[in-house]
Design a protein around this motif. Structure first.
Motif, PDB file in Angstrom:
ATOM      1  N   ALA A 297      -0.726   9.207 -13.335  1.00 50.12           N
ATOM      2  CA  ALA A 297      -2.020   9.451 -13.976  1.00 50.12           C
ATOM      3  C   ALA A 297      -2.970   8.261 -13.893  1.00 50.12           C
ATOM      4  N   PHE A 298      -4.264   8.590 -13.849  1.00 52.72           N
ATOM      5  CA  PHE A 298      -5.365   7.626 -13.924  1.00 52.72           C
ATOM      6  C   PHE A 298      -5.363   6.623 -12.771  1.00 52.72           C
ATOM      7  N   SER A 299      -4.942   7.061 -11.602  1.00 49.94           N
ATOM      8  CA  SER A 299      -5.005   6.192 -10.427  1.00 49.94           C
ATOM      9  C   SER A 299      -6.268   6.481  -9.633  1.00 49.94           C
ATOM     10  N   HIS A 300      -6.775   5.449  -8.957  1.00 49.08           N
ATOM     11  CA  HIS A 300      -8.029   5.515  -8.210  1.00 49.08           C
ATOM     12  C   HIS A 300      -7.733   5.010  -6.802  1.00 49.08           C
ATOM     13  N   ILE A 301      -7.888   5.890  -5.800  1.00 47.46           N
ATOM     14  CA  ILE A 301      -7.403   5.587  -4.453  1.00 47.46           C
ATOM     15  C   ILE A 301      -8.495   5.876  -3.440  1.00 47.46           C
ATOM     16  N   GLU A 302      -8.776   4.924  -2.554  1.00 45.96           N
ATOM     17  CA  GLU A 302      -9.742   5.158  -1.474  1.00 45.96           C
ATOM     18  C   GLU A 302      -9.365   4.310  -0.266  1.00 45.96           C
ATOM     19  N   GLY A 303      -9.655   4.839   0.925  1.00 47.63           N
ATOM     20  CA  GLY A 303      -9.416   4.102   2.158  1.00 47.63           C
ATOM     21  C   GLY A 303      -7.994   3.618   2.310  1.00 47.63           C
ATOM     22  N   THR A 304      -7.027   4.452   1.947  1.00 46.13           N
ATOM     23  CA  THR A 304      -5.635   4.022   1.813  1.00 46.13           C
ATOM     24  C   THR A 304      -4.686   4.961   2.538  1.00 46.13           C
ATOM     25  N   LYS A 305      -3.619   4.387   3.090  1.00 47.87           N
ATOM     26  CA  LYS A 305      -2.505   5.165   3.638  1.00 47.87           C
ATOM     27  C   LYS A 305      -1.309   5.013   2.702  1.00 47.87           C
ATOM     28  N   VAL A 306      -0.809   6.132   2.220  1.00 45.94           N
ATOM     29  CA  VAL A 306       0.356   6.140   1.336  1.00 45.94           C
ATOM     30  C   VAL A 306       1.504   6.794   2.085  1.00 45.94           C
ATOM     31  N   ARG A 319      -7.525   0.087  -2.921  1.00 54.32           N
ATOM     32  CA  ARG A 319      -8.829  -0.050  -2.290  1.00 54.32           C
ATOM     33  C   ARG A 319      -8.707   0.027  -0.768  1.00 54.32           C
ATOM     34  N   PRO A 320      -9.853   0.119  -0.059  1.00 53.43           N
ATOM     35  CA  PRO A 320      -9.812   0.266   1.406  1.00 53.43           C
ATOM     36  C   PRO A 320      -8.954  -0.792   2.078  1.00 53.43           C
ATOM     37  N   GLY A 321      -8.142  -0.311   3.010  1.00 52.36           N
ATOM     38  CA  GLY A 321      -7.265  -1.188   3.767  1.00 52.36           C
ATOM     39  C   GLY A 321      -5.861  -1.280   3.208  1.00 52.36           C
ATOM     40  N   ALA A 322      -5.619  -0.672   2.056  1.00 45.12           N
ATOM     41  CA  ALA A 322      -4.256  -0.645   1.523  1.00 45.12           C
ATOM     42  C   ALA A 322      -3.404   0.266   2.401  1.00 45.12           C
ATOM     43  N   ASP A 323      -2.214  -0.217   2.752  1.00 52.76           N
ATOM     44  CA  ASP A 323      -1.316   0.531   3.641  1.00 52.76           C
ATOM     45  C   ASP A 323       0.094   0.414   3.085  1.00 52.76           C
ATOM     46  N   LEU A 324       0.560   1.484   2.454  1.00 50.09           N
ATOM     47  CA  LEU A 324       1.853   1.475   1.787  1.00 50.09           C
ATOM     48  C   LEU A 324       2.874   2.202   2.651  1.00 50.09           C
ATOM     49  N   LYS A 325       3.927   1.522   2.990  1.00 45.98           N
ATOM     50  CA  LYS A 325       4.950   2.106   3.840  1.00 45.98           C
ATOM     51  C   LYS A 325       5.958   2.891   2.989  1.00 45.98           C
ATOM     52  N   THR A 326       6.971   3.461   3.642  1.00 46.42           N
ATOM     53  CA  THR A 326       7.926   4.357   2.997  1.00 46.42           C
ATOM     54  C   THR A 326       8.525   3.753   1.725  1.00 46.42           C
ATOM     55  N   LYS A 327       8.447   4.524   0.657  1.00 47.20           N
ATOM     56  CA  LYS A 327       9.058   4.196  -0.636  1.00 47.20           C
ATOM     57  C   LYS A 327       8.566   2.878  -1.231  1.00 47.20           C
ATOM     58  N   ALA A 328       7.369   2.478  -0.875  1.00 50.11           N
ATOM     59  CA  ALA A 328       6.762   1.325  -1.539  1.00 50.11           C
ATOM     60  C   ALA A 328       6.332   1.731  -2.945  1.00 50.11           C
ATOM     61  N   LYS A 329       6.229   0.743  -3.816  1.00 48.71           N
ATOM     62  CA  LYS A 329       5.872   0.993  -5.210  1.00 48.71           C
ATOM     63  C   LYS A 329       4.699   0.111  -5.604  1.00 48.71           C
ATOM     64  N   VAL A 330       3.661   0.734  -6.140  1.00 56.26           N
ATOM     65  CA  VAL A 330       2.544   0.008  -6.743  1.00 56.26           C
ATOM     66  C   VAL A 330       2.388   0.572  -8.142  1.00 56.26           C
ATOM     67  N   GLY A 331       2.680  -0.239  -9.151  1.00 52.19           N
ATOM     68  CA  GLY A 331       2.791   0.279 -10.503  1.00 52.19           C
ATOM     69  C   GLY A 331       1.527   0.206 -11.323  1.00 52.19           C
ATOM     70  N   ASN A 332       1.726   0.124 -12.647  1.00 49.22           N
ATOM     71  CA  ASN A 332       0.610   0.241 -13.581  1.00 49.22           C
ATOM     72  C   ASN A 332      -0.273  -1.002 -13.610  1.00 49.22           C
TER      73      ASN A 332
END
Length: 451
Positions: A297-306, A319-332
């Motif tokens: 909840a309450f996440s804000h995502i743009e210009g990103t690969k998840v 934010r733009p340019g974020a690139d999260l590979k398999t099973k990466a975690k970005v928390g609260n």
């Protein structure tokens, strides 16, 4: 059978004064994309080969947007606002090239659906000279009525000209037309301006075609498909309809939306199957989410690969340019910008990662920041595979933390850390027994209070 050629003319010359904006009306966005670009996308999906954009007010801004969002479109300028037929004829150079079908569209109808345009083109293929898109509504006041007799469209009657009986008609004009290319210029040139405003109305070609014995028909489309936007309230209404459609598509494609009405997509958002999206999530342009991800909840995502199986949020900002590979975690309460977070790496709490690479399996402690900006330039932070960054650390870029390295909590790190090294970047703790009591007494005395 040879495919029929098609030119779509999008009328985008209106001033849009009711928007009360310096931005041309057709450039106001729905789901992050200018309205006129939504119309162009529908035209392309309906088989349009070439696009002509008729501009007027804000021509330079519209042209610039067209270069970005409608590549390949040819622009024409309507020098004076002399009516819709005159606007179409501004694109005479394109029309005269010769097409089987001509579609006339409006840049402020962003919800137009390709299926409706395909149906109109089909009528031309069957021999009609003009096919008009209409819609049905139980509140027809203000709309022109489509007068149909024996399956033929015999007239488009503006409400002020309707008889009492005709005002009861609920089949209304959307303004969108398909015209046979072989008749288009002759019909348009035959339109006169003998009316109160002295303007050339596109709707007149229906009567002209009928008088010449040419086939004229009406094709029914949904009310939403024909919805025009004239002010900010209608813009918000169109956005709501677009979002509702997109949420429905997402859920049918295997995406779980716990509270669909609170999730907002952009025009190009891609979400993989088995993704779970919790309430109050916003997707800006340029986001792709692979299958099996969780967006809390309450996440804000743009210009990103998840990547697949990633876990995001709650309260994460990518934010733009974020690139999260398999099973990466970005928390609260974490922010990631222009950074790769490799497979299995964790950025769990209250952290800023910018202009960086986080190696596979690395763990970033709470309160860590990459100090990537010196007020003039951005610098890169490289964190190796399996590294552990203790809580409340500041990594001053440019800097590299090696594979398996360990940074002690509370460190300010300004020098590279080799593989498997332990780095301390903090002052040594000093403990003075009894000094806390003395300190309280002095401060209480100074404040005139009892310790």
């Amino acid at each position: 059978m040879t495919a029929r050629t098609c030119l779509s003319i999008i009328l985008a010359a209106g001033e849009g004064t009711r928007m009360k904006s310096a931005l041309p009306k057709v450039l106001h966005p729905i789901a992050g994309l200018p309205m006129v670009a939504h119309v162009a996308a529908a035209a392309k999906a309906a088989g349009t080969g070439d696009l002509a954009l008729v501009v007027g007010h804000g021509a330079e801004a519209v042209n610039k947007a067209a270069e970005k969002f409608i590549p390949g479109a040819t622009t024409f300028v309507q020098e004076k606002r002399l009516g819709t037929a005159d606007a179409v004829l501004a694109a005479r150079g394109a029309i005269s090239t010769g097409y089987d079908d001509l579609l006339v569209l409006f840049g402020d109808t962003p919800l137009i659906e390709a299926e409706a345009l395909v149906a109109a083109r089909a009528k031309l293929a069957e021999g009609a000279a003009v096919a008009v898109l209409g819609f049905r509504t139980d509140k027809p006041t203000g709309y022109g009525r489509l007068i149909v007799q024996d399956d033929s469209l015999v007239a488009i009657r503006e409400e002020k000209d309707c008889s009492e009986e005709e005002k009861k008609i609920t089949f209304c004009n959307s303004g969108v037309m398909a015209i046979a290319g072989s008749h288009a210029l002759a019909l348009l040139d035959a339109v006169g301006n003998a009316n109160a405003k002295g303007e050339y109305y596109l709707t007149d070609i229906v009567g002209i075609a009928a008088e010449q014995g040419l086939g004229t028909v009406a094709v029914e489309a949904g009310f939403e498909s024909a919805l025009g936007v004239n002010n900010r309230a209608e813009l918000a209404g169109a956005e709501a309809i677009w979002q509702r459609r997109r949420r429905h598509e997402a859920m049918l494609s295997g995406v779980t939306l716990i509270a669909p009405e609170t999730v907002f997509f952009s025009h190009d958002t891609e979400i993989g199957a088995d993704t779970l999206i919790e309430p109050n999530v916003w997707f800006g342009p340029g986001v792709t989410v692979a299958q099996g991800a969780k967006i809390h909840a309450f996440s804000h995502i743009e210009g990103t690969k998840v990547g697949p199986g990633c876990d995001i949020g709650p309260f994460a900002r990518l934010r733009p340019g974020a690139d999260l590979k398999t099973k990466a975690k970005v928390g609260n309460f974490c922010e990631v910008k222009k950074a790769v977070v490799e497979e299995g790496a964790k950025v769990n709490h209250l952290t800023y990662i910018g202009d960086a690479r986080i190696g596979a399996g690395a763990n970033i402690g709470a309160g860590t920041i990459t100090c990537n900006y010196d007020g003039y330039s951005k610098f890169f932070t490289d964190i190796g595979k399996g590294a552990f960054i203790g809580s409340n650390s500041a990594l001053v870029a440019p800097i590299a933390i090696g594979d398996g390295a360990y940074v002690a909590s509370g460190s300010v790190v300004t020098e590279n850390v080799p593989d498997d090294a332990l780095a301390f970047g903090r002052a040594r703790q000093k403990t003075l027994p009894g000094k806390a009591r003395e300190l309280r007494a002095r401060r209480a005395e100074a404040a005139g209070k009892t310790p």
